[in-house]
Structure formats: structure tokens, C-alpha cells
Design an enzyme around this catalytic site. Structure first.
Site, short mmCIF file in Angstrom:
data_model
loop_
_atom_site.label_atom_id
_atom_site.label_comp_id
_atom_site.label_asym_id
_atom_site.label_seq_id
_atom_site.Cartn_x
_atom_site.Cartn_y
_atom_site.Cartn_z
N MET A 195 -39.53 46.51 -47.46
CA MET A 195 -40.61 46.84 -46.53
C MET A 195 -40.29 48.10 -45.74
SD MET A 195 -41.96 44.38 -43.42
CE MET A 195 -40.32 44.18 -42.73
N SER A 198 -34.49 43.22 -50.09
CA SER A 198 -35.39 42.53 -49.19
C SER A 198 -36.61 42.03 -49.97
CB SER A 198 -35.76 43.44 -48.01
OG SER A 198 -36.32 42.69 -46.95
N ASP A 204 -27.86 38.18 -40.34
CA ASP A 204 -29.21 38.73 -40.47
C ASP A 204 -30.05 38.45 -39.23
OD1 ASP A 204 -31.84 39.46 -41.48
OD2 ASP A 204 -30.99 39.25 -43.49
N HIS A 215 -29.20 42.66 -41.83
CA HIS A 215 -30.03 42.79 -43.01
C HIS A 215 -29.84 44.14 -43.72
CE1 HIS A 215 -33.31 41.43 -45.51
NE2 HIS A 215 -33.98 42.55 -45.30
#
Length: 298
Positions: free
Chosen positions: A33, A107, A225, A281
Site C-alpha cells: 500500500m 504487505s 509490527d 512492518h
């Protein structure tokens, strides 16, 4: 005549020595993203790293759209099913992939590439490496990548107002893998992407057969994360239904127990690999990548 008989095995031996080395398996990458195919500090960096470590490898970093801006915007606003269809067409049209390829998704790109594996078996995906992919979806959006904070604020408000409405599902990528454990029935009924590839509305035997054809399905979870909620989704776990505090691992989910995707059988066959890495992340070191991920690409 004796000289000719002697020369034949020598020539045969030379032929063996001069035979071309086995071709390196190509790699297909799908970004996450707010990113793009060729960002020099993300996907561009990964591509160069792989090309440096595996000489001669063909790396295709997927671009959805005609330019990098469109590619980034589509990671927020283009229907995921349409993205997957476009990628399937790209892969089928690429002659360098016809013998098979490895895939690595970052991701949300991780679950998108899993959809490719389940829906588009030609050319064949050999190994799938999901780096922080949210395979049971997300129920929270605590932090947003890049410099898209205004987009992220809008997305949070939109998800809160109606993640499962038709308009939001069709035009907001993150809503398509929004998984509300307090509204499981709404999720199963209205999620146009994740509920489909996770077999929430019945079992598509083709999806199951295609996923089970993978040699390895590698899932990387980031142990610190702060972006994915819950982080165990990166290992295909999720919140226990009806609440949003206690999580369960993949092996305790109905998806696994009923083996709707073949994950139980793959697990018993040693095809599922669960890796943990320290860091937030998508934060990892080149040393970790070299020692842990590269072996699956060679």
C-alpha cells in the site's frame, strides 16, 4: 578408425562441459500500500539486491497503471479483483515466465499474489513468499506508510462508516481485506476479495488445488509490527470470532480445521514456512534477507 573412436567420447565430454547452466527461476514482486514498483528505497532496492545476489535472474516488479503515480494510487483505489486480473494477464503474456516463477509480495501484495496463485495457475507459481502479508485481513489501521497521511485519514473514516457497503468495497482496496471479527456475517457476505480467496462462502476446489501446487508458501511476520492489526494475520491467524482482543493461530481456525484451502495438508507436508523477524512492518536488514529469503529463490 581408432583415432575417430577415441575422439567421439572426448567430444561428448566437451559437449557436457559446454552445456548451458540451468536457467535461474524468474521472480515476480508485488509492492504494498502506498508504494510503487520501482521506488529506489523499497521495491527498486529489493530488485537490485536480488539481481546482485542471483546473477542472471529476471525480476518483474509489478506496475499497476501506466506510470508510478497511477501505480501508487491504484494501491488505494483500484478494485483488487481487477488488479489481480490485470496481473494474471501480464504474467501470461510474458514469455520469460512460461516455465514458472517465484513470487514475493510485500504487505498487501502478499495476499494479492496468493490470489494470483489460486486463480491463475498458468504460468505456474512455484514458491510464494509473503513478507508481512495480511492473509486473514486487518481490523485496524494504526499507521500508514509513506507520505499519504491525508489519504490514510480519509480511509480510516471511510472504513469506520461502512467498510462493507457496495461502493466502498468496489473502490477502496483496504476495505476489500477489512475483516471485522464483531461482524463476521457481514464480512462473509459482503467482502468482495478476501472472503472469496479465503473460501468463506464455500469451497472452490480450483482455488484449493492451485494453492496446494506451490512447493513452498513462506509467511514472514514482523515481530514488532505497529501497522498490521492483528500482526498474527501475517501468519494466517486472526482474532477469535466475536471479539477483538484474543487471537488464535492458523491451526486453530475453521479455515485450517476444515482445510478449505488445503493449508492443513500443506502444513503436514512441510510446505508452509512461518518466519519471524524483529522489527516494525517491512523493516528488515540486508543480512536477514540474504540468509533467510534468498535460499527460497535459488
Amino acid at each position: 578408425m581408432a583415432a575417430l573412436r577415441t575422439a567421439v567420447p572426448v567430444l561428448a565430454l566437451l559437449g557436457l562441459c559446454l552445456a548451458p547452466a540451468a536457467a535461474v527461476t524468474p521472480l515476480v514482486i508485488w509492492h504494498g500500500m502506498g508504494d510503487s514498483c520501482c521506488n529506489p528505497v523499497s521495491m527498486g532496492y529489493v530488485q537490485k539486491l536480488v539481481e546482485k545476489k542471483i546473477p542472471g535472474i529476471y525480476v518483474l516488479s509489478l506496475k499497476i497503471g501506466s506510470n508510478l503515480i497511477q501505480d501508487m494510487e491504484n494501491s488505494f483505489f483500484m478494485n483488487v479483483n481487477d488488479q489481480v486480473s490485470e496481473v494474471c494477464s501480464q504474467l501470461a503474456a510474458d514469455p520469460r515466465l512460461k516455465g514458472g516463477y517465484n513470487a514475493m509480495g510485500f504487505s498487501q501484495g502478499g495476499q494479492f499474489l496468493r490470489a494470483v496463485a489460486q486463480r491463475c495457475p498458468s504460468p505456474p507459481m512455484l514458491n510464494l513468499i509473503s513478507v508481512g502479508g495480511q492473509h486473514q485481513g486487518v481490523y485496524g489501521f494504526p499507521r500508514c506508510p509513506g507520505e499519504s497521511s491525508h489519504i490514510c485519514d480519509w480511509i480510516r473514516k471511510t472504513l469506520d462508516l461502512g467498510a462493507y457497503t457496495k461502493a466502498v468495497q468496489e473502490h477502496l482496496v483496504q476495505a476489500e481485506y477489512w475483516h471485522d471479527p464483531l461482524k463476521e456475517e457481514d464480512y462473509r457476505k459482503s467482502s468482495i476479495f478476501l472472503a472469496d480467496i479465503n473460501q468463506e462462502r464455500g469451497t472452490n476446489e480450483t482455488y484449493k488445488k492451485n494453492l496446494m501446487a506451490l512447493k513452498k508458501f513462506v509467511m514472514v511476520k514482523f515481530l514488532n509490527d505497529t501497522m498490521v492489526d492483528p500482526p498474527i494475520s501475517e501468519w494466517f491467524g486472526f482474532y477469535k470470532s466475536g471479539q477483538a482482543k484474543e487471537t488464535v493461530p492458523l491451526q486453530e481456525t475453521s479455515l485450517y480445521k476444515e482445510d478449505r484451502l488445503g493449508l492443513q495438508e500443506m502444513d503436514k507436508a512441510g510446505k508452509l514456512v512461518f518466519l519471524g523477524v524483529q522489527g516494525d512492518h517491512l523493516h528488515f536488514s540486508e543480512e536477514w534477507f540474504d540468509s533467510t529469503i534468498l535460499p527460497f529463490l535459488q
